[in-house]
Design an enzyme around this catalytic site. Structure first.
Site, PDB file in Angstrom:
ATOM      1  N   LYS A 130       0.817  -1.218   0.000  1.00 39.84           N
ATOM      2  CA  LYS A 130       0.000   0.000   0.000  1.00 39.84           C
ATOM      3  C   LYS A 130       0.852   1.270   0.000  1.00 39.84           C
ATOM      4  O   LYS A 130       0.406   2.312  -0.451  1.00 39.84           O
ATOM      5  CB  LYS A 130      -0.952  -0.006   1.190  1.00 39.84           C
ATOM      6  CG  LYS A 130      -2.033  -1.072   1.066  1.00 39.84           C
ATOM      7  CD  LYS A 130      -3.161  -0.877   2.054  1.00 39.84           C
ATOM      8  CE  LYS A 130      -4.298  -1.842   1.803  1.00 39.84           C
ATOM      9  NZ  LYS A 130      -3.922  -3.250   2.080  1.00 39.84           N
TER      10      LYS A 130
HETATM   11  C1  LIG Z   1      -4.569  -4.300   1.393  1.00 38.69           C
HETATM   12  C2  LIG Z   1      -3.838  -5.583   1.279  1.00 38.69           C
HETATM   13  C3  LIG Z   1      -4.242  -6.606   0.386  1.00 38.69           C
HETATM   14  C4  LIG Z   1      -5.484  -6.487  -0.471  1.00 38.69           C
HETATM   15  O1  LIG Z   1      -5.351  -5.537  -1.489  1.00 38.69           O
HETATM   16  P1  LIG Z   1      -6.659  -4.956  -2.250  1.00 38.69           P
HETATM   17  O2  LIG Z   1      -6.153  -3.840  -3.064  1.00 38.69           O
HETATM   18  O3  LIG Z   1      -7.590  -4.498  -1.142  1.00 38.69           O
HETATM   19  O4  LIG Z   1      -7.248  -6.065  -3.036  1.00 38.69           O
HETATM   20  C5  LIG Z   1      -3.471  -7.753   0.313  1.00 38.69           C
HETATM   21  N1  LIG Z   1      -2.385  -7.923   1.084  1.00 38.69           N
HETATM   22  C6  LIG Z   1      -1.963  -6.983   1.953  1.00 38.69           C
HETATM   23  C7  LIG Z   1      -0.756  -7.247   2.792  1.00 38.69           C
HETATM   24  C8  LIG Z   1      -2.665  -5.783   2.091  1.00 38.69           C
HETATM   25  O5  LIG Z   1      -2.249  -4.844   2.974  1.00 38.69           O
END
Ligand SMILES: *Cc1c(COP(=O)(O)O)cnc(C)c1O
Length: 469
Positions: free
Chosen positions: A113
């Protein structure tokens, strides 16, 4: 480039105009009026570009209202080896024959993220400086999103962050990561309750239009368009890293929750990146796997959401999914409104047997799900076979990715977090804790700064009113 709402009720707007917003005024999500497509030879010309150069080449197509020099400077400031601990930003590691790990988790909070959120922090500051405005970001987190947002917004002019988290319910590492921030524009509020209590408070505050306007309350949740746009870049970067000729198809395996990450991959494919399969992996909360297998999108009640060992994928509904469905139904906003009316009324919609669903299947999407024993086995197996420790979310992606692996098609598995964030699960799988990157060895010992509050909307509002800029 103009942006529309998936529900048809927003006048076409520029990138800058939708940048700070969450939902469109009509309750829909902002989408580009068309996807920019690659010119002949354009992709070949991108070989050898650095991450910031590639990011500029792609994002300037979506943010064409920003002066190019400004966008370039924001991107250069964001994607540096200082912040992401590697010049490549998203390096690849070979796991097995033609199977690769696309490593997205070298940012400050050790999860993918950061790639989008770090850019968002710089874009928000830039936009606010231009208008002289300010923003009080209010959010709720169970761990990953909150820390990623705080590390992106810390020290930014014109921005304050109020982040609610359930008191003593995050991992020690996640708690330390958030609460050790000493920046005066970051406010951590530990709420007596669970994550849903935190989210309910955020909703209640957001529903008070007068309070929201008076204090310039905003969000940074996963439906923000700029977050999706920033994520398109690493699909190109990953493709460029493992291919040598320009029509070579590759497949991506994507651990999915809110459909933000894989939505970016889908858009990369629509732009013309040779993607064969987009392999969507869920954990036990298999809302999206169910859709791609059956055509039924059935959201879960909060009480039905399982708390799993890949917690960042524990979702009841997939907030970015509406962007994809908008395309699937031929960009018909009336149809989107009708489908989400059905979700609100009945808890599901059913596209099975429709042209829309028949068109989705050949588009490259396939799906599968994983559970706790699966991810333990994958973590062990990847460690034994490849000497690499992967986190629980990444393991979900690898598990489903390998089920769809094809001879001669490179498979890129997206690493969405580092194992250091989920130490207990790694100890369970391997019998020893994962390595921590340099600088994170002792974060639990750092002084912590946070406010403990009851799950009380009025108290939280009063706190915001006292501290808002
Ligand atoms: C947010 C997140 C996801 C999921 O991603 P999306 O964009 O919501 O599909 C998967 N793995 C981790 C470690 C995350 O922080």
């Amino acid at each position: 480039m103009r942006y529309l709402s998936t529900r048809g009720g927003m006048a076409p707007a520029t990138f800058s105009e939708i940048l700070l917003g969450g939902l469109a005024p009509d309750g829909g999500l902002a989408v580009p009026e068309h996807y920019p497509t690659l010119a002949p030879g354009e992709l070949a010309g991108w070989r050898g570009l650095s991450y910031p150069e590639l990011a500029f080449a792609i994002l300037s197509k979506f943010a064409d209202d920003l002066p190019a020099a400004d966008l370039r400077a924001l991107i250069d400031r964001t994607y540096s080896a200082d912040t992401f601990r590697t010049e490549a930003i998203t390096p690849v590691t070979n796991l097995l024959d033609n199977v690769w790990l696309l490593r997205l988790s070298n940012g400050p909070t050790l999860a993918f993220k950061d790639i989008a959120m770090q850019l968002l922090g710089n874009l928000f500051e830039y936009a606010l400086l231009k208008t002289g405005g300010h923003l009080n970001i209010l959010g709720a987190t169970s761990g990953d999103t909150g820390s990623s947002a705080e590390y992106a917004m810390r020290g930014k002019r014109g921005i304050q962050v109020f982040m609610l988290s359930p008191h003593q319910k995050m991992s020690r590492f996640q708690t330390a990561q958030m609460f050790s921030l000493q920046d005066p524009n970051i406010f951590n509020i530990a709420v007596h309750g669970v994550f849903d209590d935190c989210q309910d408070i955020v909703k209640a505050v957001s529903n008070d239009a007068e309070f929201k306007a008076r204090h310039a309350i905003g969000t940074v949740n996963s439906i923000n368009w700029a977050r999706v746009a920033a994520q398109i870049v690493y699909y190109f970067k990953g493709w460029l890293a493992v291919t040598t000729h320009d029509d070579q198809e590759v497949s991506f395996a994507v651990p999915s929750g809110n459909f933000g990450n894989i939505c970016a991959g889908y858009i990369a494919k629509r732009m013309g990146l040779p993607i064969r399969r987009l392999i969507l992996a869920t954990n036990e909360n298999n809302v999206l796997d169910e859709f791609f297998r059956t055509g039924v999108y059935r959201v879960r009640q909060t009480a039905q959401v399982a708390h799993t060992s890949s917690p960042s994928m524990d979702i009841s509904k997939a907030s970015n999914f509406e962007r994809f469905i908008f395309d699937a139904v031929g960009r018909d906003p009336a149809m989107v409104r009708e489908l989400w009316r059905q979700v609100d009324t009945f808890g599901f919609f059913d596209l099975s047997g429709t042209d829309a669903f028949r068109a989705i299947l050949p588009s490259g999407f396939v799906s599968g799900s994983s559970n706790h024993p699966d991810r333990m086995a994958v973590i062990r197996w990847v460690y034994q076979e490849c000497g690499t420790v992967v986190d629980t979310h990444t393991a979900d992606g690898i598990k489903v990715g390998l089920e769809y692996r094809e001879q001669g098609v490179p498979l890129l598995c997206l690493e969405t977090a580092l194992p250091a964030k989920f130490e207990d699960s790694i100890v369970e799988a391997l019998g020893h804790p994962p390595e921590r990157p340099a600088g994170y060895e002792n974060i639990e010992a750092l002084p912590q700064r946070f406010e403990v509050m009851e799950a009380d909307v009025a108290a939280v509002k009063a706190y915001i009113a006292r501290h808002a800029s």
